[in-house]
Design an enzyme around this catalytic site. Structure first.
Site, PDB file in Angstrom:
ATOM      1  CE  LYS A 185      -6.713  35.259  38.723  1.00 52.88           C
ATOM      2  NZ  LYS A 185      -6.189  34.869  40.035  1.00 52.88           N
ATOM      3  CB  THR A 242      -3.997  31.889  38.855  1.00 57.41           C
ATOM      4  OG1 THR A 242      -3.782  33.295  38.783  1.00 57.41           O
ATOM      5  CG2 THR A 242      -4.820  31.595  40.076  1.00 57.41           C
TER       6      THR A 242
HETATM    7  O1  LIG Z   1      -4.288  33.091  45.127  1.00 60.34           O
HETATM    8  P1  LIG Z   1      -5.301  33.308  44.051  1.00 60.34           P
HETATM    9  O2  LIG Z   1      -5.641  32.052  43.324  1.00 60.34           O
HETATM   10  O3  LIG Z   1      -6.499  34.043  44.572  1.00 60.34           O
HETATM   11  O4  LIG Z   1      -4.627  34.263  42.968  1.00 60.34           O
HETATM   12  C1  LIG Z   1      -4.065  35.461  43.403  1.00 60.34           C
HETATM   13  C2  LIG Z   1      -3.961  36.467  42.277  1.00 60.34           C
HETATM   14  O5  LIG Z   1      -5.217  36.698  41.704  1.00 60.34           O
HETATM   15  C3  LIG Z   1      -2.972  36.072  41.233  1.00 60.34           C
HETATM   16  O6  LIG Z   1      -2.856  37.104  40.273  1.00 60.34           O
END
Ligand SMILES: O=P(O)(O)OC[C@H](O)CO
Ligand SMILES: NC(=O)c1ccc[n+]([C@@H]2O[C@H](COP(=O)([O-])OP(=O)(O)OC[C@H]3O[C@@H](n4cnc5c(N)ncnc54)[C@H](O)[C@@H]3O)[C@@H](O)[C@H]2O)c1
Length: 328
Positions: A185, A242
């Site tokens: 993701k 995300t």
């Molecule tokens: O800020 P990111 O893109 O690292 O996403 C944070 C968390 O993984 C969201 O679940």
């Protein structure tokens, strides 16, 4: 319960604060100056300003103290993926631990549970994942996570540590599925950031999320995961969060690349880890080895490597031949 959180970035700090409402929690920061400031100010001014700590949370720069604190309790490993191997190596042989990082290890292309099997084969290990911005957890806003472990009792230990009014814990034994969802993701959120940065529209974003979910599921199934995991919190849930939420560092990487900023400049402005940047190549590598088609992840990797400009990456995806939505 005695809990040590190793790694004092945004996510380690947010979960340490959540656990400290009911448990005795020690947060380890590798930097002595940072640990002293945390202990003195009782707020993580660098990574989570404006969120004062509950009384049950203490900070230390002594790894020995943090290891002794949770020897018979629970460790939460809050470092980025790049430091997971060395952090696991530091744990007691039979520790109980969950890592919080999401990604594949650069170079080896391994997931957390594969690194854990190499480094601490006798420990009880699992992964904690799901749609969760640290800032919202620190604010006490409702959040649901998944504690995944082969050992059901260990997953229950995570529930005892963290489940409360605003933080809901589900359990799973599909460790590989939960880890693939969390790693892929991040790469896909870079793609939707690019699309939104280029103002391609909401249709394009929905297409990227949906086809990205298909890529994630294909890779996961090839790695032995279960299909339903990708429809759950750590698959679709975390992908939607995300890919669409502007708090995401990975999404922000895509938005900045679309503005024409070079990757080093993007990372300098971010000031936090964006795991998709480091996992894109290994996602592509595992997919190639397993014969899994992942065109969106490959386009992101080509963009990060500087082989394609943002608009070229989009064109490459749009020029693919027509095909059935499901199947080869
Ligand atoms: O800020 P990111 O893109 O690292 O996403 C944070 C968390 O993984 C969201 O679940
Ligand atoms: N921030 C979030 O909202 C969030 C939510 C869920 C999962 N995660 C995941 O958690 C992991 C950590 O993310 P973060 O947001 O806390 O990162 P961050 O950029 O806020 O902080 C990273 C922290 O790790 C520390 N660190 C780096 N290398 C280290 C090492 N070798 N030993 C000890 N500490 C080390 C840094 O000093 C820093 O304190 C990532 O894999 C991320 O994907 C983050």
């Amino acid at each position: 319960m005695r809990i040590s959180v190793l790694g004092a970035g945004a996510w380690g700090t947010a979960l340490a604060m959540a656990a400290a409402r009911r448990h005795d929690v020690l947060l380890w920061a590798r930097d002595a100056g940072q640990a002293q400031a945390l202990q003195r100010e009782r707020v993580n001014t660098r990574y989570l300003p404006d969120h004062p700590w509950p009384d049950g949370l203490q900070a230390t720069a002594s790894l020995a103290q943090a290891l002794a604190h949770a020897r018979d309790g629970l460790f939460l490993l809050g470092t980025p993926m790049a430091a997971l191997r060395t952090t696991l190596r530091a744990l007691p042989e039979r520790a109980s631990a969950f890592w919080l990082c999401k990604g594949f290890e650069a170079g080896t292309g391994l997931l957390g549970h594969e690194i854990g099997a190499q480094e601490r084969p006798q420990a009880r290990l699992g992964v904690l994942s799901g749609p969760s911005f640290a800032q919202e957890v620190a604010q006490g806003r409702p959040t649901a996570l998944v504690a995944a472990a082969a050992d059901t009792d260990l997953a229950e230990l995570a529930v005892q540590a963290l489940h409360h009014d605003q933080l809901r814990l589900y359990t799973s034994n599909d460790v590989a599925g939960v880890e693939v969802g969390g790693a892929v993701k991040n790469v896909l959120a870079i793609a939707t950031g690019v699309a939104d940065g280029l103002d391609l529209g909401l249709n394009a974003r929905a297409a990227l999320i949906t086809r990205g979910l298909a890529e994630m599921s294909r890779l996961g199934l090839a790695m032995g995961a279960r299909a339903e995991t990708f429809m759950g919190l750590t698959g679709m849930g975390d992908l939607v969060l995300t890919a669409t939420g502007d708090l995401s560092r990975n999404r922000r990487v895509g938005l900045m690349l679309a503005q024409g900023l070079a990757l080093p400049e993007v990372l300098a402005r971010l000031g936090h880890v964006a795991e998709g940047v480091y996992s894109a190549a290994t996602v592509a590598q595992r997919a190639r080895e397993l014969g899994v088609d992942m065109p969106i992840a490959s386009a992101v990797q080509a963009l990060l490597d500087g082989r394609l400009a943002p608009r070229e990456a989009v064109s490459r995806l749009m020029q693919r031949d027509a095909k059935p939505e499901w199947g080869v």
